[in-house]
Scaffold this active site. Sequence first.
Site, PDB file in Angstrom:
ATOM      1  N   TYR A  38      38.348  43.575  47.669  1.00 26.14           N
ATOM      2  CA  TYR A  38      37.712  44.101  46.448  1.00 26.14           C
ATOM      3  C   TYR A  38      36.281  44.546  46.757  1.00 26.14           C
ATOM      4  O   TYR A  38      35.899  45.689  46.490  1.00 26.14           O
ATOM      5  CB  TYR A  38      37.734  43.029  45.354  1.00 26.14           C
ATOM      6  CG  TYR A  38      36.934  43.376  44.120  1.00 26.14           C
ATOM      7  CD1 TYR A  38      37.314  44.432  43.296  1.00 26.14           C
ATOM      8  CD2 TYR A  38      35.776  42.654  43.777  1.00 26.14           C
ATOM      9  CE1 TYR A  38      36.574  44.762  42.164  1.00 26.14           C
ATOM     10  CE2 TYR A  38      35.041  42.973  42.647  1.00 26.14           C
ATOM     11  CZ  TYR A  38      35.439  44.024  41.847  1.00 26.14           C
ATOM     12  OH  TYR A  38      34.698  44.353  40.724  1.00 26.14           O
ATOM     13  N   THR A  85      40.280  45.456  39.518  1.00 24.61           N
ATOM     14  CA  THR A  85      39.324  44.338  39.475  1.00 24.61           C
ATOM     15  C   THR A  85      39.973  42.984  39.790  1.00 24.61           C
ATOM     16  O   THR A  85      39.269  41.991  39.912  1.00 24.61           O
ATOM     17  CB  THR A  85      38.662  44.272  38.078  1.00 24.61           C
ATOM     18  OG1 THR A  85      39.702  44.204  37.095  1.00 24.61           O
ATOM     19  CG2 THR A  85      37.810  45.491  37.806  1.00 24.61           C
ATOM     20  N   ASP A  95      44.355  59.894  35.871  1.00 22.15           N
ATOM     21  CA  ASP A  95      44.274  58.962  37.004  1.00 22.15           C
ATOM     22  C   ASP A  95      43.160  59.455  37.930  1.00 22.15           C
ATOM     23  O   ASP A  95      43.243  60.564  38.470  1.00 22.15           O
ATOM     24  CB  ASP A  95      45.637  58.973  37.722  1.00 22.15           C
ATOM     25  CG  ASP A  95      45.681  58.021  38.885  1.00 22.15           C
ATOM     26  OD1 ASP A  95      44.613  57.615  39.372  1.00 22.15           O
ATOM     27  OD2 ASP A  95      46.806  57.696  39.319  1.00 22.15           O
ATOM     28  N   TRP A 112      29.507  38.614  36.871  1.00 21.77           N
ATOM     29  CA  TRP A 112      30.414  38.414  35.737  1.00 21.77           C
ATOM     30  C   TRP A 112      29.893  39.066  34.475  1.00 21.77           C
ATOM     31  O   TRP A 112      28.780  38.796  34.044  1.00 21.77           O
ATOM     32  CB  TRP A 112      30.597  36.924  35.476  1.00 21.77           C
ATOM     33  CG  TRP A 112      31.193  36.205  36.629  1.00 21.77           C
ATOM     34  CD1 TRP A 112      31.755  36.762  37.745  1.00 21.77           C
ATOM     35  CD2 TRP A 112      31.269  34.797  36.799  1.00 21.77           C
ATOM     36  NE1 TRP A 112      32.174  35.785  38.587  1.00 21.77           N
ATOM     37  CE2 TRP A 112      31.902  34.563  38.039  1.00 21.77           C
ATOM     38  CE3 TRP A 112      30.883  33.717  36.021  1.00 21.77           C
ATOM     39  CZ2 TRP A 112      32.140  33.288  38.520  1.00 21.77           C
ATOM     40  CZ3 TRP A 112      31.117  32.454  36.497  1.00 21.77           C
ATOM     41  CH2 TRP A 112      31.744  32.245  37.733  1.00 21.77           C
ATOM     42  N   LYS A 160      34.819  48.386  46.860  1.00 23.91           N
ATOM     43  CA  LYS A 160      33.757  48.800  45.941  1.00 23.91           C
ATOM     44  C   LYS A 160      32.565  49.348  46.743  1.00 23.91           C
ATOM     45  O   LYS A 160      31.905  50.292  46.327  1.00 23.91           O
ATOM     46  CB  LYS A 160      33.313  47.621  45.062  1.00 23.91           C
ATOM     47  CG  LYS A 160      34.352  47.120  44.077  1.00 23.91           C
ATOM     48  CD  LYS A 160      34.728  48.111  43.005  1.00 23.91           C
ATOM     49  CE  LYS A 160      33.627  48.366  42.020  1.00 23.91           C
ATOM     50  NZ  LYS A 160      34.103  49.269  40.921  1.00 23.91           N
TER      51      LYS A 160
HETATM   52  N1  LIG Z   1      34.059  42.648  34.394  1.00 23.61           N
HETATM   53  C1  LIG Z   1      33.223  42.181  35.303  1.00 23.61           C
HETATM   54  O1  LIG Z   1      32.850  41.007  35.273  1.00 23.61           O
HETATM   55  C2  LIG Z   1      32.700  43.097  36.376  1.00 23.61           C
HETATM   56  C3  LIG Z   1      31.740  42.601  37.251  1.00 23.61           C
HETATM   57  C4  LIG Z   1      31.243  43.443  38.240  1.00 23.61           C
HETATM   58  C5  LIG Z   1      31.686  44.738  38.350  1.00 23.61           C
HETATM   59  N2  LIG Z   1      32.635  45.195  37.490  1.00 23.61           N
HETATM   60  C6  LIG Z   1      33.087  46.579  37.672  1.00 23.61           C
HETATM   61  O2  LIG Z   1      32.989  47.279  36.438  1.00 23.61           O
HETATM   62  C7  LIG Z   1      34.080  48.181  36.293  1.00 23.61           C
HETATM   63  C8  LIG Z   1      34.762  47.949  34.960  1.00 23.61           C
HETATM   64  O3  LIG Z   1      35.110  46.576  34.838  1.00 23.61           O
HETATM   65  P1  LIG Z   1      35.969  46.047  33.615  1.00 23.61           P
HETATM   66  O4  LIG Z   1      35.795  44.580  33.551  1.00 23.61           O
HETATM   67  O5  LIG Z   1      35.706  46.878  32.401  1.00 23.61           O
HETATM   68  O6  LIG Z   1      37.437  46.332  34.188  1.00 23.61           O
HETATM   69  P2  LIG Z   1      38.815  46.453  33.392  1.00 23.61           P
HETATM   70  O7  LIG Z   1      38.723  45.787  32.064  1.00 23.61           O
HETATM   71  O8  LIG Z   1      39.864  46.034  34.356  1.00 23.61           O
HETATM   72  O9  LIG Z   1      38.928  48.028  33.132  1.00 23.61           O
HETATM   73  C9  LIG Z   1      39.192  48.939  34.166  1.00 23.61           C
HETATM   74  C10 LIG Z   1      39.898  50.114  33.540  1.00 23.61           C
HETATM   75  O10 LIG Z   1      40.152  51.078  34.578  1.00 23.61           O
HETATM   76  C11 LIG Z   1      41.494  51.550  34.386  1.00 23.61           C
HETATM   77  N3  LIG Z   1      42.020  52.105  35.623  1.00 23.61           N
HETATM   78  C12 LIG Z   1      42.567  51.439  36.691  1.00 23.61           C
HETATM   79  N4  LIG Z   1      42.963  52.316  37.626  1.00 23.61           N
HETATM   80  C13 LIG Z   1      42.667  53.549  37.151  1.00 23.61           C
HETATM   81  C14 LIG Z   1      42.880  54.862  37.649  1.00 23.61           C
HETATM   82  N5  LIG Z   1      43.453  55.074  38.845  1.00 23.61           N
HETATM   83  N6  LIG Z   1      42.476  55.913  36.899  1.00 23.61           N
HETATM   84  C15 LIG Z   1      41.909  55.717  35.691  1.00 23.61           C
HETATM   85  N7  LIG Z   1      41.691  54.493  35.157  1.00 23.61           N
HETATM   86  C16 LIG Z   1      42.068  53.429  35.881  1.00 23.61           C
HETATM   87  C17 LIG Z   1      42.258  50.310  33.952  1.00 23.61           C
HETATM   88  O11 LIG Z   1      43.503  50.671  33.385  1.00 23.61           O
HETATM   89  P3  LIG Z   1      44.713  49.599  33.463  1.00 23.61           P
HETATM   90  O12 LIG Z   1      44.239  48.385  32.729  1.00 23.61           O
HETATM   91  O13 LIG Z   1      45.831  50.327  32.811  1.00 23.61           O
HETATM   92  O14 LIG Z   1      44.928  49.336  34.929  1.00 23.61           O
HETATM   93  C18 LIG Z   1      41.257  49.719  32.940  1.00 23.61           C
HETATM   94  O15 LIG Z   1      41.411  50.291  31.661  1.00 23.61           O
HETATM   95  C19 LIG Z   1      35.012  47.955  37.495  1.00 23.61           C
HETATM   96  O16 LIG Z   1      34.819  48.982  38.420  1.00 23.61           O
HETATM   97  C20 LIG Z   1      34.551  46.635  38.087  1.00 23.61           C
HETATM   98  O17 LIG Z   1      34.677  46.649  39.491  1.00 23.61           O
HETATM   99  C21 LIG Z   1      33.149  44.413  36.509  1.00 23.61           C
END
Ligand SMILES: NC(=O)c1ccc[n+]([C@@H]2O[C@H](COP(=O)([O-])OP(=O)(O)OC[C@H]3O[C@@H](n4cnc5c(N)ncnc54)[C@H](OP(=O)(O)O)[C@@H]3O)[C@@H](O)[C@H]2O)c1
Length: 201
Positions: free
Chosen positions: A126, A63, A37, A151, A130
């Site tokens: 959010y 997210t 974590d 996105w 961030k």
């Molecule tokens: N996807 C997009 O469109 C997008 C756009 C802009 C920025 N981002 C940024 O890119 C990053 C990754 O996005 P993503 O779409 O891959 O997100 P995601 O699919 O929600 O993956 C995030 C991962 O972080 C894990 N997590 C949450 N809390 C945690 C903690 N305390 N310690 C360790 N791991 C933890 C989650 O586990 P659980 O699932 O078990 O909670 C999940 O596996 C994020 O920071 C997001 O803000 C994403």
Amino acid sequence: MIKVWIAGSNGQIGRALNDILDPLEIEVLNTDLDDLDITNTEEVLNFGIVNRPDVIINCCGVTDTDLCEKEPEHAYRVNALGARNLSIVARKNGAKIVQLSTDDVFDGQSKKPYTEFDDTNPLTVYGASKRAGENYVKEFTHKHFIIRSNWVYGKGGNNFVNRVLEVAEQGKTLSVAGDQFGSPDKCQRSRKNDPVSDQYE
Ligand SMILES: NC(=O)c1ccc[n+]([C@@H]2O[C@H](COP(=O)([O-])OP(=O)(O)OC[C@H]3O[C@@H](n4cnc5c(N)ncnc54)[C@H](OP(=O)(O)O)[C@@H]3O)[C@@H](O)[C@H]2O)c1
């Protein structure tokens, strides 16, 4: 061999990064919420001492924007303090850190594409959490890359493009927000006019 630590490796971007890094001659350290974590400062620092990564990619995050509004403390703990913990490890090891951030650090009022020099003004918990994460990363180490993406989509994963494809295949209709905009097509077109990117096409 270079060691790359992907924190949040089970998420959409963490998994995509693993696909990209897999064929390369580097060591990838994968962790996610089950194993480590990132809000637990002591465990994160210990992981850094034991494993000594050269690069840390922070793909962790809360997210779900609605959840962030409902539970701002949780959002700040993961999106801001988690990033702080990882950047402390980066500083201690002289490692580079890549912080996945978001275009939600802006208020979206600009009529022009944003640059890194524009002022931030998040309108959501959010976005604000961030931005706080970005600020910690900048404060703790100059060896950082901050990516303010919007996105993200790719094969697999819970994203807008896959949702549209899924619903289309089922012949169903889909209700979507009318006040949110993404521009993947625009990015591709502008890349075509970019002499640097042209070299890679
Ligand atoms: N996807 C997009 O469109 C997008 C756009 C802009 C920025 N981002 C940024 O890119 C990053 C990754 O996005 P993503 O779409 O891959 O997100 P995601 O699919 O929600 O993956 C995030 C991962 O972080 C894990 N997590 C949450 N809390 C945690 C903690 N305390 N310690 C360790 N791991 C933890 C989650 O586990 P659980 O699932 O078990 O909670 C999940 O596996 C994020 O920071 C997001 O803000 C994403």
